[in-house]
Design a protein around this motif. Structure first.
Motif, short mmCIF file in Angstrom:
data_model
loop_
_atom_site.label_atom_id
_atom_site.label_comp_id
_atom_site.label_asym_id
_atom_site.label_seq_id
_atom_site.Cartn_x
_atom_site.Cartn_y
_atom_site.Cartn_z
N LEU A 120 0.82 -1.21 0.00
CA LEU A 120 0.00 0.00 0.00
C LEU A 120 0.85 1.26 0.00
N VAL A 121 1.95 1.26 0.74
CA VAL A 121 2.74 2.48 0.93
C VAL A 121 3.90 2.61 -0.05
N ALA A 122 4.17 1.60 -0.85
CA ALA A 122 5.35 1.62 -1.72
C ALA A 122 5.26 2.72 -2.77
N GLY A 123 6.40 3.32 -3.07
CA GLY A 123 6.49 4.25 -4.18
C GLY A 123 6.08 5.67 -3.85
N GLU A 124 6.05 6.48 -4.92
CA GLU A 124 5.72 7.89 -4.77
C GLU A 124 4.22 8.07 -4.63
N THR A 125 3.81 9.33 -4.49
CA THR A 125 2.41 9.66 -4.27
C THR A 125 1.51 9.02 -5.32
N THR A 126 0.41 8.43 -4.87
CA THR A 126 -0.47 7.71 -5.79
C THR A 126 -1.82 7.45 -5.14
N ASN A 127 -2.79 7.07 -5.95
CA ASN A 127 -4.04 6.49 -5.48
C ASN A 127 -3.95 4.99 -5.68
N ARG A 128 -4.23 4.20 -4.64
CA ARG A 128 -4.00 2.77 -4.75
C ARG A 128 -5.09 1.97 -4.05
N LEU A 129 -5.51 0.90 -4.73
CA LEU A 129 -6.42 -0.09 -4.19
C LEU A 129 -5.66 -1.40 -4.07
N LEU A 130 -6.08 -2.25 -3.14
CA LEU A 130 -5.47 -3.57 -2.97
C LEU A 130 -6.46 -4.65 -3.38
N ILE A 131 -5.99 -5.63 -4.11
CA ILE A 131 -6.85 -6.71 -4.59
C ILE A 131 -6.27 -8.06 -4.20
N ASP A 132 -7.15 -8.93 -3.72
CA ASP A 132 -6.79 -10.31 -3.42
C ASP A 132 -7.66 -11.20 -4.30
N ARG A 133 -7.04 -11.83 -5.29
CA ARG A 133 -7.79 -12.64 -6.25
C ARG A 133 -8.24 -13.98 -5.68
N ASP A 134 -7.68 -14.37 -4.55
CA ASP A 134 -8.05 -15.63 -3.91
C ASP A 134 -9.06 -15.34 -2.80
N PHE A 135 -10.35 -15.35 -3.16
CA PHE A 135 -11.37 -14.99 -2.18
C PHE A 135 -12.58 -15.89 -2.35
N GLU A 136 -13.39 -15.94 -1.29
CA GLU A 136 -14.60 -16.74 -1.30
C GLU A 136 -15.75 -15.93 -1.88
N ALA A 137 -16.38 -16.46 -2.91
CA ALA A 137 -17.51 -15.76 -3.53
C ALA A 137 -18.66 -15.66 -2.53
N GLY A 138 -19.50 -14.67 -2.73
CA GLY A 138 -20.65 -14.48 -1.85
C GLY A 138 -21.00 -13.01 -1.76
N ASP A 139 -21.99 -12.70 -0.95
CA ASP A 139 -22.46 -11.33 -0.83
C ASP A 139 -21.61 -10.47 0.09
N GLU A 140 -20.82 -11.08 0.97
CA GLU A 140 -20.11 -10.30 1.99
C GLU A 140 -18.87 -9.58 1.47
N PRO A 141 -18.01 -10.21 0.67
CA PRO A 141 -16.79 -9.51 0.24
C PRO A 141 -17.10 -8.31 -0.64
#
Length: 258
Positions: A120-141
């Motif tokens: 999240l904090v790496a690099g110079e100024t930016t807008n950043r989102l984090l994604i985890d492709r290994d997740f359980e499908a459903g309404d909660e995530p």
């Protein structure tokens, strides 16, 4: 860089016993609270300015801060209407969003590995989102969808006709540039002024994302943290999973005896 940690909620879905309820950031794993883990890892990442948004039982969190005796004081902002949505909590920290520099907006109820914060904090100024492709499908995530590497949606419920080529779960942490953080504060204010204070703050971040697609401004990049252990703690089963599945995979927390 400034970190804003959202820790105002009661955490009713954990179904803690009446009279024994406490803020989720005080959940302990291996004797260490989630709050202490947050602060130690932020310190290690060089993020010294921390704003903590509190609501339910703030005196319990303040007692934990006193115990930790952090060299750099944590700024506390109180949301007395913590029973409403997290949009209102973000609105209460509008000053911290708009005073300049990159801003990290972080949920307090996450047990996570330091590799996630480093991404999240790496690099110079930016807008950043984090994604985890290994997740359980459903309404909660909260799903994060990309098309050609560009984030196009951030929501629990997806439109049937949405076009994307990558989907994952959004980790509850965001990074905003100075101008983007100011715009988020404006969007959140509009939510509150229009009677939508009960909404989750992710909806306001989604509005910001969609606005960036329409206006080609506030562009976001994404960091893929797939494989790095983490869990957001909402339900009793999450506490057990955190202790038995996630905790054993974490790198040692900097500055904390294991």
């Amino acid at each position: 860089m400034r970190a804003i940690i959202l820790a105002a909620g009661l955490g009713l879905r954990l179904q803690q016993q009446p009279g024994k309820q406490f803020p989720k950031c005080l959940l302990r794993f291996d004797g260490i609270t989630l709050l202490e883990r947050h602060l130690r890892m932020l310190d290690a990442a060089g993020v010294k300015e921390v704003v903590l948004a509190l609501g339910f039982a703030p005196e319990q969190v303040q007692a934990e801060l006193a115990r930790l005796d952090r060299p750099t004081p944590v700024e506390i902002v109180l949301n007395p209407r913590y029973d409403l949505g997290s949009v209102l909590t973000v609105h209460t920290v509008a000053d911290a969003l708009t005073r300049g520099g990159d801003v990290l907006l972080m949920d307090a109820d996450v047990l996570y590995d330091e590799r996630i914060l480093n991404a999240l904090v790496a690099g110079e100024t930016t807008n950043r989102l984090l994604i985890d492709r290994d997740f359980e499908a459903g309404d909660e995530p909260v799903k994060l969808c990309l098309r050609d590497g560009v984030p196009v949606e951030l929501r629990k419920q997806l439109m049937a006709d949405l076009q994307y080529d990558t989907i994952g779960e959004s980790v509850g942490f965001f990074r905003f540039r100075e101008d983007t953080a100011r715009r988020l504060a404006e969007i959140v204010k509009d939510y509150v002024d229009s009677g939508r204070a009960n909404m989750p703050h992710e909806e306001a971040v989604r509005d910001l994302l969609l606005e960036s697609l329409q206006q080609c401004s506030h562009q976001f990049d994404t960091a893929d943290v797939t494989g790095a252990p983490w869990i957001e703690i909402d339900f009793p089963g999450d506490v057990e999973r955190a202790a038995t599945e996630v905790l054993p995979q974490l790198l040692p927390t900097v500055g904390v005896a294991q």
